[in-house]
Motif scaffolding. Structure first.
Motif, mmCIF file in Angstrom:
data_model
loop_
_atom_site.group_PDB
_atom_site.id
_atom_site.type_symbol
_atom_site.label_atom_id
_atom_site.label_comp_id
_atom_site.label_asym_id
_atom_site.label_seq_id
_atom_site.Cartn_x
_atom_site.Cartn_y
_atom_site.Cartn_z
ATOM 1 N N VAL A 138 -0.308 7.183 -4.534
ATOM 2 C CA VAL A 138 0.442 7.365 -3.288
ATOM 3 C C VAL A 138 -0.153 6.612 -2.105
ATOM 4 O O VAL A 138 0.442 6.600 -1.022
ATOM 5 N N GLY A 139 -1.310 5.988 -2.301
ATOM 6 C CA GLY A 139 -1.995 5.299 -1.202
ATOM 7 C C GLY A 139 -3.090 6.179 -0.631
ATOM 8 O O GLY A 139 -2.897 7.387 -0.469
ATOM 9 N N PRO A 140 -4.256 5.594 -0.317
ATOM 10 C CA PRO A 140 -5.398 6.381 0.156
ATOM 11 C C PRO A 140 -5.095 7.207 1.399
ATOM 12 O O PRO A 140 -5.628 8.313 1.560
ATOM 13 N N GLU A 141 -4.239 6.706 2.291
ATOM 14 C CA GLU A 141 -3.963 7.425 3.530
ATOM 15 C C GLU A 141 -3.142 8.685 3.316
ATOM 16 O O GLU A 141 -3.019 9.527 4.229
ATOM 17 N N HIS A 142 -2.594 8.852 2.103
ATOM 18 C CA HIS A 142 -1.781 10.032 1.804
ATOM 19 C C HIS A 142 -2.469 10.976 0.825
ATOM 20 O O HIS A 142 -1.809 11.842 0.236
#
Length: 473
Positions: free
Chosen positions: A14-18
């Motif tokens: 989901v992407g590191p920021e999520h």
């Protein structure tokens, strides 16, 4: 090591920021009422159903429980993890699209993270009504509404969330996607999976989207705030209103006068419109949605309410003359929970009974509580039209919350009622469910849970108690 690997896989998905951990995860770990705070491996925020499915597959492979969460506005901590720090909180807030509106079929297809108010506004822009309405509609989400089978103020006319859903999209505990987004009002092809997932509080799968029913916008609405001598008279008024308005009676709320006095003390800008009202009286908030027009609605209200005044069912009445006055009446009703939140302790019950039994139940249970817990103060309000009461009380110092709830729930059960009308079971009412459900009902529920979630990865410890067999490691 296993958790580190899972975190790496989730970030890749989901992407590191999520993938939130540490302080970033804290807002998701406490329930709305601030009664339970849990811990989690991470809070994961997927963007679409495919990412939801992949996250669930990763968690299943790692043996990590999944706790689905929408707007986190629930009353029973159903979307809060336990203290083991073994679960992944699956936030659905990024799944927030209105996918399609079909005015000819009177349906809207929305994702689970859509805020309820957003769905209401999208329907209105299309010239339609989505009637689910509750105090948290500015922050609760459709996924949470469906997972808890939410009720609200218009159940009398339109039914609970279950009655408003035609189709679902669900991610199973294995990470498969069931696409049941069919806008059909008739479909007798086998078991009704839709109704099984609705109200399951995330314990059987993750709802990611839904097809919802829409209705024509009423041409006129009228709201009346009414003072009645007592709850028995409010019930007589309900019968009169049903006979006089039929399906156009869309709301019938009752509020004990002390609830409204709490509101006016807590919020100085709010006022009761009555000149004389005492604490033994009850107020009714009645709403009519008329399909002919303003004058027709006004005329019908005058006929019904004048008859109630002559019969002694009504002491005083104020009918809204504008949208702003109607909103002010509803604001009084919706502020009761906020006013009660300022009390040191408020013992809450979300119960349902046949409407015919409610006056006797309230009178006799009030008396029993006053005897067992001298000094108790009652703060009762709710949806008399569908038999749902928020039977709340402010206990005297030192009183046992568990003993109070046992007394109330025992009396509800003896009267043929339910200990949860619209808020669900979550973590708070698991023991109560075991106490009041029959052995046959509990066994059937456990079989369903085992069949659909054999490894126990979906929201364990909610609705049904965790058992050693099939629980997550």
């Amino acid at each position: 090591m296993a958790q580190a690997r899972l975190l790496a896989d989730l970030r890749a998905c989901v992407g590191p920021e999520h993938v939130l951990t540490g302080d970033d995860a804290v807002p998701y770990l406490t329930d709305w009422r601030k009664t339970v705070t849990g811990r989690a491996v991470a809070v994961v925020r997927p963007a679409n159903r495919d990412e939801v499915a992949q996250v669930v597959r990763l968690c299943a492979a790692a043996g990590a429980p999944v706790v689905p969460q929408g707007g986190n506005t629930g009353q029973v901590a159903a979307a809060t993890p336990d203290a083991s720090a073994s679960a992944v909180v699956l936030s659905l807030l990024r799944l927030n699209r209105v996918r399609a509106i079909d005015p000819d079929n009177d349906t809207v297809t929305v994702e689970a993270g859509c805020v309820l108010q957003t769905v209401q506004e999208a329907a209105r822009e299309a010239g339609r009504l989505f009637p689910l309405s509750l105090g948290a509609e500015g922050s609760c989400t459709i996924g949470g509404n469906l997972a808890t089978n939410a009720g609200g103020t218009q159940v009398l006319r339109y039914g609970n969330a279950r009655e408003l859903a035609l189709g679902l999209e669900v991610v199973t505990p294995e990470g498969e996607i069931w696409d049941g987004l069919r806008g059909l009002r008739k479909d007798n092809t086998g078991y009704d999976l839709r109704d099984l997932y609705i109200g399951s509080e995330g314990t059987l799968g993750v709802i990611t989207a839904a097809v919802l029913k829409l209705f024509p916008l009423p041409r006129a609405q009228r709201t009346a705030l009414i003072a009645t001598p007592g709850l028995s008279q409010a019930l007589l008024l309900l019968q009169r209103a049903r006979a006089g308005f039929g399906a156009e009676l869309t709301a019938f709320e009752v509020m004990a006068t002390p609830c409204l006095r709490d509101v006016t003390r807590a919020f100085a800008q709010q006022r009761l419109p009555f000149t004389e009202i005492d604490d033994d009286m009850w107020c009714v908030l009645l709403e009519v949605s008329d399909n002919e027009g303003e004058q027709h609605a006004q005329d019908r209200l005058e006929v019904v309410l004048s008859g109630a005044l002559e019969a002694g069912e009504v002491s005083d009445v104020v009918v809204s003359v504008s949208e702003s006055q109607s909103a002010a009446f509803w604001h009084l009703r919706e502020s009761i929970t906020l006013a009660l939140a300022q009390a040191d302790v408020c013992v809450k019950h979300d119960i349902s009974l046949p409407a015919s039994k409610i006056p006797d139940f309230v009178r006799e249970t009030d008396r029993a509580l006053a005897t067992a817990f001298p000094g108790v103060r009652m703060r009762v309000f709710g949806h008399l039209g569908d038999g749902n009461l928020h039977y709340n009380l402010l206990p005297p110092r030192g009183a046992s919350k568990a003993d109070i709830q046992r007394l109330v729930h025992d009396r509800v059960h003896a009267a043929g009622g339910s200990i949860s009308a619209e808020q669900g079971i979550g973590q708070h009412r698991v023991e109560d469910l075991e106490r009041y459900k029959s052995d046959v009902e509990l066994a059937l529920m456990r079989r369903i849970k085992t069949a659909l979630d054999p490894r126990g990865v979906m929201n364990p410890g909610k609705v049904l108690p965790m058992e050693s067999k099939g629980d997550c490691p």
